[in-house]
Design a protein around this motif. Structure first.
Motif, PDB file in Angstrom:
ATOM      1  N   MET A 135       0.716  -1.236  -0.087  1.00 15.95           N
ATOM      2  CA  MET A 135       0.181  -0.064  -0.126  1.00 15.95           C
ATOM      3  C   MET A 135       0.931   1.322   0.131  1.00 15.95           C
ATOM      4  N   ALA A 136       2.049   1.127   0.688  1.00 12.10           N
ATOM      5  CA  ALA A 136       2.534   2.490   1.148  1.00 12.10           C
ATOM      6  C   ALA A 136       3.790   2.417   0.021  1.00 12.10           C
ATOM      7  N   SER A 137       4.020   1.617  -0.602  1.00 12.04           N
ATOM      8  CA  SER A 137       5.316   1.802  -1.845  1.00 12.04           C
ATOM      9  C   SER A 137       5.427   2.440  -3.073  1.00 12.04           C
ATOM     10  N   GLY A 138       4.203   2.766  -3.406  1.00 12.08           N
ATOM     11  CA  GLY A 138       3.800   3.294  -4.596  1.00 12.08           C
ATOM     12  C   GLY A 138       3.973   2.629  -5.856  1.00 12.08           C
ATOM     13  N   MET A 139       4.142   1.528  -5.711  1.00 14.23           N
ATOM     14  CA  MET A 139       4.277   0.339  -6.745  1.00 14.23           C
ATOM     15  C   MET A 139       3.081  -0.283  -7.130  1.00 14.23           C
ATOM     16  N   ASN A 140       3.027  -1.185  -8.019  1.00 14.34           N
ATOM     17  CA  ASN A 140       1.855  -1.812  -8.619  1.00 14.34           C
ATOM     18  C   ASN A 140       0.944  -2.581  -7.798  1.00 14.34           C
ATOM     19  N   GLY A 141       0.118  -2.116  -6.941  1.00 12.82           N
ATOM     20  CA  GLY A 141      -0.910  -2.611  -6.325  1.00 12.82           C
ATOM     21  C   GLY A 141      -1.810  -3.547  -7.203  1.00 12.82           C
ATOM     22  N   GLN A 142      -1.711  -3.441  -8.399  1.00 16.13           N
ATOM     23  CA  GLN A 142      -2.740  -4.402  -9.435  1.00 16.13           C
ATOM     24  C   GLN A 142      -2.089  -5.670  -9.811  1.00 16.13           C
ATOM     25  N   SER A 143      -0.775  -5.795  -9.588  1.00 16.42           N
ATOM     26  CA  SER A 143      -0.082  -6.865  -9.914  1.00 16.42           C
ATOM     27  C   SER A 143       1.167  -6.925  -9.228  1.00 16.42           C
ATOM     28  N   PHE A 144       1.097  -7.935  -8.357  1.00 15.12           N
ATOM     29  CA  PHE A 144       2.402  -8.069  -7.426  1.00 15.12           C
ATOM     30  C   PHE A 144       2.446  -9.330  -6.877  1.00 15.12           C
ATOM     31  N   ALA A 145       3.625  -9.904  -6.518  1.00 14.22           N
ATOM     32  CA  ALA A 145       3.932 -11.264  -6.171  1.00 14.22           C
ATOM     33  C   ALA A 145       4.765 -11.282  -4.916  1.00 14.22           C
TER      34      ALA A 145
END
Length: 241
Positions: A135-145
């Motif tokens: 949530m706090a990373s600013g990365m892709n919350g739609q696709s992560f592993a």
């Protein structure tokens, strides 16, 4: 004809991510209510589980608690027996050492057996370091592993990191992993050596604690300001945009 008694439920009870702070700040009242009516528990460590129960519900009578220990030393042949109270109509609570049970946690094996036995599984809301870091990373919350622990051997670890970096770019998929806290500084060193300077790295340490650190920067930027992560629970996330 005898009607079989209804089975108890398996409640998944999240716990705080660290020891500091008020448990009521990060846990909903539903967990306190569940602890009030559950006497049977499956836990990783009996001492810390009893301390948590006492903190969240001081009126709970400790002698009434029946705790079964599930950790890396527990044999798979013992797992099914942990749910015997459910088969007898009693509710059982499953707790991890930190965060949500069943996620990066040995409790997943118990949840699997519960489904096989037709026992209702009830997940309760609580802190997940994996989701909070994402949530706090600013990365892709739609696709992560989430990849768990990386190989110990240095060459294999470096190959895994380069593979995650490529996956993140090819699939636009953020890659999460963890390390044993006392090895975190060595892990960070390996990450900064293995990845390209423009790859983004989020370090999320001590989530929900007073010493919380959550920052996303490029590998090149991290090399200028390397944090001390020794013995700090940490999630690493990488993404090459």
């Amino acid at each position: 004809m005898n009607t079989p008694s209804p089975k108890g439920k398996l409640y998944l009870l999240p716990v705080p991510l660290g020891e500091e702070g008020d448990t009521k700040d990060v846990l909903p009242q539903a967990i306190e209510r569940a602890v009030d009516f559950i006497d049977h528990y499956i836990v990783e460590n009996e001492k810390t589980a009893r301390r948590f129960i006492k903190a969240i519900l001081p009126t709970k009578k400790q002698p009434d608690l029946k705790l079964s220990v599930l950790n890396k030393h527990t044999k798979p042949s013992e797992h099914s027996g942990f749910l015997q109270p459910c088969m007898e109509g009693k509710n059982v609570g499953l707790m991890s050492e930190a965060g949500c049970p069943g996620v990066a946690d040995p409790g997943a094996a118990i949840v699997k057996i519960a489904h096989e036995k037709g026992i209702q599984v009830v997940p309760l809301v609580g802190p997940s370091s994996i989701l909070m870091a994402m949530m706090a990373s600013g990365m892709n919350g739609q696709s992560f592993a989430f990849n768990g622990y990386l190989p110990i051997e240095k060459g294999e670890k470096r190959a895994a990191l380069k593979n995650f970096e490529k996956l993140s770019q090819d699939k636009s998929q953020s890659q999460l992993f963890i390390e044993t806290p006392f090895r975190n500084n060595k892990m960070l060193e390996e990450v900064l050596l293995a990845l390209q300077p423009t790859t983004h790295l989020c370090i999320a340490a001590d989530i929900t604690q007073p010493t919380e650190l959550i920052k996303t920067k490029t590998v090149a930027q991290w090399k200028k300001e390397i944090p001390d992560l020794h013995n700090r629970p940490c999630i690493f996330i990488i993404h090459k945009f």
